[in-house]
Design a protein around this motif. Structure first.
Motif, PDB file in Angstrom:
ATOM      1  N   LEU A  99       0.836  -1.201   0.000  1.00  0.00           N
ATOM      2  CA  LEU A  99       0.000   0.000   0.000  1.00  0.00           C
ATOM      3  C   LEU A  99       0.872   1.254   0.000  1.00  0.00           C
ATOM      4  N   MET A 100       1.953   1.227   0.782  1.00  0.00           N
ATOM      5  CA  MET A 100       2.845   2.386   0.865  1.00  0.00           C
ATOM      6  C   MET A 100       3.579   2.604  -0.462  1.00  0.00           C
ATOM      7  N   GLN A 101       3.940   1.514  -1.130  1.00  0.00           N
ATOM      8  CA  GLN A 101       4.597   1.632  -2.440  1.00  0.00           C
ATOM      9  C   GLN A 101       3.657   2.296  -3.442  1.00  0.00           C
ATOM     10  N   GLU A 102       2.387   1.874  -3.395  1.00  0.00           N
ATOM     11  CA  GLU A 102       1.414   2.463  -4.317  1.00  0.00           C
ATOM     12  C   GLU A 102       1.202   3.944  -4.003  1.00  0.00           C
ATOM     13  N   LEU A 103       1.138   4.252  -2.710  1.00  0.00           N
ATOM     14  CA  LEU A 103       0.972   5.645  -2.286  1.00  0.00           C
ATOM     15  C   LEU A 103       2.139   6.504  -2.798  1.00  0.00           C
ATOM     16  N   LEU A 104       3.347   6.025  -2.599  1.00  0.00           N
ATOM     17  CA  LEU A 104       4.533   6.790  -3.000  1.00  0.00           C
ATOM     18  C   LEU A 104       4.605   6.941  -4.518  1.00  0.00           C
ATOM     19  N   GLN A 105       4.319   5.851  -5.235  1.00  0.00           N
ATOM     20  CA  GLN A 105       4.310   5.893  -6.695  1.00  0.00           C
ATOM     21  C   GLN A 105       3.308   6.964  -7.176  1.00  0.00           C
ATOM     22  N   GLY A 106       2.122   6.978  -6.552  1.00  0.00           N
ATOM     23  CA  GLY A 106       1.075   7.950  -6.915  1.00  0.00           C
ATOM     24  C   GLY A 106       1.514   9.378  -6.619  1.00  0.00           C
ATOM     25  N   ILE A 107       2.141   9.579  -5.473  1.00  0.00           N
ATOM     26  CA  ILE A 107       2.612  10.919  -5.096  1.00  0.00           C
ATOM     27  C   ILE A 107       3.692  11.392  -6.071  1.00  0.00           C
ATOM     28  N   TRP A 108       4.558  10.479  -6.446  1.00  0.00           N
ATOM     29  CA  TRP A 108       5.615  10.833  -7.407  1.00  0.00           C
ATOM     30  C   TRP A 108       4.996  11.251  -8.741  1.00  0.00           C
ATOM     31  N   GLU A 109       3.996  10.483  -9.207  1.00  0.00           N
ATOM     32  CA  GLU A 109       3.376  10.806 -10.491  1.00  0.00           C
ATOM     33  C   GLU A 109       2.633  12.134 -10.418  1.00  0.00           C
ATOM     34  N   ALA A 110       1.991  12.414  -9.273  1.00  0.00           N
ATOM     35  CA  ALA A 110       1.175  13.626  -9.142  1.00  0.00           C
ATOM     36  C   ALA A 110       2.019  14.870  -8.843  1.00  0.00           C
ATOM     37  N   GLU A 111       3.053  14.720  -8.036  1.00  0.00           N
ATOM     38  CA  GLU A 111       3.767  15.900  -7.536  1.00  0.00           C
ATOM     39  C   GLU A 111       5.056  16.184  -8.298  1.00  0.00           C
ATOM     40  N   ARG A 112       5.448  15.286  -9.161  1.00  0.00           N
ATOM     41  CA  ARG A 112       6.661  15.447  -9.945  1.00  0.00           C
ATOM     42  C   ARG A 112       7.884  15.747  -9.071  1.00  0.00           C
ATOM     43  N   LYS A 113       8.098  14.875  -8.114  1.00  0.00           N
ATOM     44  CA  LYS A 113       9.278  14.983  -7.260  1.00  0.00           C
ATOM     45  C   LYS A 113      10.393  14.134  -7.857  1.00  0.00           C
ATOM     46  N   THR A 114      11.610  14.427  -7.446  1.00  0.00           N
ATOM     47  CA  THR A 114      12.737  13.560  -7.740  1.00  0.00           C
ATOM     48  C   THR A 114      12.944  12.688  -6.505  1.00  0.00           C
ATOM     49  N   VAL A 115      13.027  11.362  -6.717  1.00  0.00           N
ATOM     50  CA  VAL A 115      13.086  10.449  -5.573  1.00  0.00           C
ATOM     51  C   VAL A 115      14.305   9.530  -5.688  1.00  0.00           C
ATOM     52  N   LEU A 116      15.056   9.414  -4.601  1.00  0.00           N
ATOM     53  CA  LEU A 116      16.085   8.367  -4.477  1.00  0.00           C
ATOM     54  C   LEU A 116      15.624   7.453  -3.359  1.00  0.00           C
ATOM     55  N   PHE A 117      15.437   6.182  -3.676  1.00  0.00           N
ATOM     56  CA  PHE A 117      14.814   5.241  -2.737  1.00  0.00           C
ATOM     57  C   PHE A 117      15.706   4.018  -2.592  1.00  0.00           C
ATOM     58  N   CYS A 134      24.782  -1.640 -12.532  1.00  0.00           N
ATOM     59  CA  CYS A 134      24.007  -1.274 -13.718  1.00  0.00           C
ATOM     60  C   CYS A 134      22.918  -0.290 -13.348  1.00  0.00           C
ATOM     61  N   ASP A 135      22.377   0.330 -14.377  1.00  0.00           N
ATOM     62  CA  ASP A 135      21.411   1.414 -14.227  1.00  0.00           C
ATOM     63  C   ASP A 135      20.371   1.152 -15.311  1.00  0.00           C
ATOM     64  N   LEU A 136      19.191   0.683 -14.894  1.00  0.00           N
ATOM     65  CA  LEU A 136      18.211   0.181 -15.856  1.00  0.00           C
ATOM     66  C   LEU A 136      16.927   1.002 -15.855  1.00  0.00           C
ATOM     67  N   PRO A 137      16.329   1.213 -17.024  1.00  0.00           N
ATOM     68  CA  PRO A 137      15.027   1.876 -17.053  1.00  0.00           C
ATOM     69  C   PRO A 137      13.924   0.906 -16.618  1.00  0.00           C
ATOM     70  N   VAL A 138      12.888   1.437 -15.994  1.00  0.00           N
ATOM     71  CA  VAL A 138      11.733   0.626 -15.583  1.00  0.00           C
ATOM     72  C   VAL A 138      10.506   1.216 -16.272  1.00  0.00           C
ATOM     73  N   PRO A 139       9.685   0.406 -16.924  1.00  0.00           N
ATOM     74  CA  PRO A 139       8.483   0.952 -17.546  1.00  0.00           C
ATOM     75  C   PRO A 139       7.551   1.528 -16.477  1.00  0.00           C
ATOM     76  N   ILE A 140       6.998   2.683 -16.764  1.00  0.00           N
ATOM     77  CA  ILE A 140       6.154   3.380 -15.781  1.00  0.00           C
ATOM     78  C   ILE A 140       4.706   2.879 -15.842  1.00  0.00           C
ATOM     79  N   ALA A 141       4.004   3.040 -14.739  1.00  0.00           N
ATOM     80  CA  ALA A 141       2.579   2.706 -14.639  1.00  0.00           C
ATOM     81  C   ALA A 141       2.322   1.245 -14.949  1.00  0.00           C
ATOM     82  N   HIS A 142       2.901   0.403 -14.160  1.00  0.00           N
ATOM     83  CA  HIS A 142       2.730  -1.021 -14.305  1.00  0.00           C
ATOM     84  C   HIS A 142       1.869  -1.504 -13.152  1.00  0.00           C
ATOM     85  N   PRO A 143       0.612  -1.836 -13.392  1.00  0.00           N
ATOM     86  CA  PRO A 143      -0.244  -2.271 -12.294  1.00  0.00           C
ATOM     87  C   PRO A 143       0.279  -3.559 -11.684  1.00  0.00           C
ATOM     88  N   ARG A 144       0.133  -3.674 -10.369  1.00  0.00           N
ATOM     89  CA  ARG A 144       0.648  -4.844  -9.683  1.00  0.00           C
ATOM     90  C   ARG A 144      -0.233  -6.059  -9.927  1.00  0.00           C
TER      91      ARG A 144
END
Ligand code: ADP
Ligand code: ADP
Length: 226
Positions: A170-188, A215-225
Motif C-alpha cells: 500500500l505504501m509503495q502504491e501511495l509513494l508511486q502515486g505521489i511521485w506521479e502527481a507531484e513530480r518529485k525527484t526520488v532516491l529510494f 548497472c542502471d536500468l530503465p523501468v516501464p512506468i505505470a505497471h499495475p501490480r
C-alpha cells in the motif's frame, strides 16, 4: 539535477578502514524516481547520506544544480526506516515541525500541512500521537512531514522495511502515486527486488565490498501490480 562524480567513501579504522563506496558516478535527472537496489553493506545508505549532506565523500563530488552539497537543506526531504517522528508531538505537530522551524505562523503551518496529511490518507488522525498509530501510519506521517517542507527531492532509506507485506505494498502504491502527481525527484534505497521493480523509472543496482554501481536500468512506468 544531481551529479555524483567519482565518489568514494572510506570510513577510518583498522587496516586502512572500510571502503563503503568506490568510484561511483550517477546523474539524476529532474523527476527521476530511482530505486537503489543492493545487498546489505553495499553502501546504499552511505550514498544517500552523502546526497542528504549528512556525510561527506572521501573523494569525488556531489552537486545539486551545479552547486556542491555541503550539508542538509530544505530542498531534500528524508524518510528513514526507523520511525523518526517526535513521540511527544501529534501527527499535525510533526508535519508542521519544519514549517514551524522556518518561523511560519501556526495558521500558515496548518494550512500547508493539512493537504499533505490528506494526501497520505491521515485525515482524522491529526491529533493522534505516534504511539497511537500503526507502523504504516507512522511512515505516512513521516512522508507527509518530508513533503510539507516542499523539497524537490525525496531521499528514502528503506522507509517501508519494517512494515508487513500488505502495508508495504500500500505504501509503495501511495509513494508511486505521489511521485506521479507531484513530480518529485526520488532516491529510494532498498534491498527488496520487488520494491525496486514496482516503483519508479530507474533501478540502480549496486554490488558489495566495496560498493559500486553495477548497472542502471530503465523501468516501464505505470505497471499495475495486479
Ligand atoms: P547498506 O546501506 O547498503 O547496507 P551502508 O552504506 O550502511 O550499506 O554500509 C556500507 C559499508 O560501510 C558497510 O561495510 C558498513 O559496515 C560500513 N559503514 C557504514 N557506516 C559506517 C560508519 N559510520 N563507520 C564505519 N563503517 C561504516
Ligand atoms: P503553540 O504552538 O501555540 O505553542 P500547541 O498546542 O500547538 O501550541 O503546542 C503545544 C506545545 O507543543 C508547544 O508549546 C510546543 O512546545 C510543542 N509544539 C507544538 N507544535 C510543535 C511543532 N510543530 N514543532 C515543535 N514543537 C511543537
Amino acid at each position: 539535477m544531481l551529479d555524483i562524480q567519482g565518489v568514494s567513501k572510506t570510513f577510518p579504522g583498522a587496516s586502512g578502514g572500510t571502503v563503503a563506496l568506490q568510484a561511483t558516478d550517477l546523474a539524476v535527472e529532474e523527476n527521476d524516481f530511482i530505486t537503489i537496489l543492493g545487498p546489505s553493506g553495499c553502501g546504499k545508505s552511505t550514498l544517500l547520506r552523502m546526497v542528504a549532506g549528512l556525510d561527506t565523500p572521501t573523494t569525488g563530488s556531489i552537486a545539486l544544480d551545479g552547486r556542491p552539497v555541503t550539508g542538509p537543506g530544505p530542498d531534500r526531504g528524508m524518510v528513514f526506516q526507523s520511525y523518526t517522528l517526535f513521540p511527544w508531538l501529534t501527527v499535525l505537530q510533526n508535519v508542521c515541525f519544519g514549517l514551524r522551524e522556518q518561523g511560519l505562523a501556526q495558521a500558515e503551518q496548518q494550512a500547508i500541512a493539512q493537504p499533505f496529511i490528506a494526501k497520505v490518507g491521515l485525515q482524522g488522525f491529526e491529533n493522534h500521537f505516534p504511539r497511537q498509530l500503526s507502523g504504516g501510519m507512522q511512515q505516512r506521517t513521516a512522508l507527509a512531514r518530508a513533503l510539507a517542507n516542499g523539497p524537490r527531492m525525496l531521499l528514502m532509506d528503506e522507509p517501508f522495511g519494517a512494515l508487513d507485506h500488505q502495508t508495504r505494498e500500500l505504501m509503495q502504491e501511495l509513494l508511486q502515486g505521489i511521485w506521479e502527481a507531484e513530480r518529485k525527484t526520488v532516491l529510494f534505497v532498498t534491498h527488496d527486488i520487488d520494491e525496486a521493480i514496482f516503483m519508479g523509472n530507474r533501478v540502480v543496482v549496486m554490488s558489495a565490498r566495496p560498493g559500486r554501481i553495477k548497472c542502471d536500468l530503465p523501468v516501464p512506468i505505470a505497471h499495475p501490480r495486479h
